[in-house]
Scaffold this motif. Structure first.
Motif: not given
Length: 453
Positions: A232-236, A240-241, A243-250, A420-423
């Motif tokens: 569960s932790r690896a998948r979640r 997170f990685v 979504v956050s990197m999508l925002a970071y690189s956009g 969303l990534a923060a959540g």
């Protein structure tokens, strides 16, 4: 422990490889991108596709790492990767110049160049991380990762600043000359950094076929990745990685064109603006390392707190950047971009530290698969982020016939992704990773501090 391990000087030397890598990457993904969009008036989707291609090629990172495993030495792969990266960057600059007279031929050459760039980054970057992991004592790996990553940002800052000054007054001939100079200097720096370093480091321990770490004891790759995805932790954390990197690189491929189109900055000025942003990233990373490291003893926050806070701060600054285009004359663009860099840097290094803290959290002897899963999520997100950001700008400019509004809407969308990534980061806390339980969970802070025991 037998043999000589890498000390701090050796770690810094290897960090120079990341500095060289960052110097080339910032030129190809920022400056060449801006020239295609503003000076050549080509669709912003074009550099988005090219940069997305260079990330797509990096899906081959596991295969490239396997090649260095078979040979037993990482230095040849680092040198070969840096050579490919340097040649690819030089070819990319020639391709951009060619686009001004032969667009289709220039684009075809650029596709080849960015494919080579992606392969070079994958080969050099993967082997460098393996060499660090093998030759650095476990208690130094966290600080070593921070040092190496910050040295890459230093490569961004120095190159963006120096190249920005050298590019004015702008011409395509000057662009090619500056690109060739940066590529050559970066390759020489990488050669100096790795010369003799692997020969002096501790040799890897020999394993017999009967040891638990031998290939015979491991399940097939499909089974191993299925097991890791079932944690569960690896998948979640992978979600997170992504979504956050999508925002970071956009934001990467649209910030300089935004500065040129909306604020009227010259190529040299917008390149220096990129340097301002990366200087902020450097400061943000340094703040997290100091706050969560041994000296602060975790009193100034956990990696979870800095990850969530960095995501929220990044989203908030992107919302102000979206508003800035409507008050161009009075808006402090440099200060805004610097603040965005600080927020991005804090989030990025906290996320990297989280990867290192969580990589052992789950089924034993799946650390490489686990890190590979997160690395794949990051690479896919980076490729999609650049492509989707530029595509959205093109579509909205066509639909609204208003560049300022188009950029504002895209920046606002990226801000929502950060929120969303923060959540999602908060959801990772308290979830056990699998069979091994959770070291980070047991510490009660979500993640272990950078450099912590």
């Amino acid at each position: 422990m037998s043999g000589k391990r890498l000390g701090w000087f050796g770690i810094i030397r290897l960090g120079l490889v990341q500095t060289a890598l960052g110097a080339i990457v910032v030129l190809t993904t920022s400056t060449l991108n801006r020239v295609m969009v503003v000076e050549l008036a080509l669709p912003a989707t074009l550099p988005g596709v090219l940069v997305g291609l260079h990330y797509a090629v990096q899906v081959l990172r596991p295969r490239l790492g396997y090649g260095s495993d078979v040979g037993g030495r990482r230095t040849p792969w680092i040198v070969g990767g840096m050579l490919a990266l340097s040649l690819g960057a030089a070819t990319a600059s020639l391709a951009v110049a060619l686009m001004s007279v032969q667009p289709l031929l220039g684009i075809a050459l650029a596709v080849l160049a960015f494919t080579v760039i992606g392969g070079g980054v994958g080969a050099a970057g993967t082997s460098l991380l393996v060499l660090l992991a093998k030759q650095v004592d476990p208690e130094r790996r966290g600080p070593a990762a921070t040092i190496v990553w910050m040295m890459m940002i230093a490569g961004f800052v120095v190159t963006a600043t120096v190249a920005g000054h050298l590019l004015d007054p702008f011409s395509l001939t000057r662009l090619v000359a500056v690109s060739l100079g940066v590529a050559a200097a970066a390759f020489v720096l990488a050669l100096i950094a790795v010369f003799g370093i692997e020969g002096r480091a501790a040799p890897e321990p020999q394993q017999s076929p009967q040891t638990p770490q031998s290939p015979q004891a491991m399940p097939p790759f499909r089974e191993a990745i299925r097991q890791v995805w079932g944690e569960s932790r690896a998948r979640r954390f992978a979600v997170f990685v992504f979504v956050s990197m999508l925002a970071y690189s956009g934001q990467d491929l649209i910030l300089e064109p935004f500065a040129g189109t909306v604020f009227g900055l010259t190529p040299g000025e917008s390149t220096r603006l990129s340097g301002v942003q990366h200087a902020g990233v450097f400061l943000g990373m340094l703040l997290v390392a100091l706050a969560c490291g041994r000296l602060a003893r975790g009193r100034l926050g956990s990696l979870l707190g800095w990850t969530v806070g960095g995501c929220i701060a990044s989203g908030a600054v992107l919302l102000t950047l979206a508003f800035s285009g409507f008050v161009v004359g009075s808006w402090p663009l440099r200060a805004t971009v610097f603040t965005l860099g600080v927020a991005n840097g804090a989030f990025a290094v906290a996320a990297i530290g989280s990867m290192m803290s969580l990589v052992n959290d789950g089924r034993a002897k799946r650390e490489g698969v686990r890190m590979g899963l997160w690395g794949a999520a990051q690479a896919i997100a980076f490729g999609l982020g650049g492509l989707l950001g530029t595509l959205a700008v093109d579509l909205l400019r066509w639909a609204l016939a208003a560049p300022t509004s188009a950029y504002a809407m895209v920046f606002a969308g990226e801000a929502m992704l950060f929120f969303l990534a923060a959540g999602l980061a908060l959801r990772v806390r308290g979830v056990r990773g699998g069979a091994a339980g959770g070291r980070a969970h047991a510490q009660g802070s979500g993640y272990a501090p950078v450099g912590g025991d």
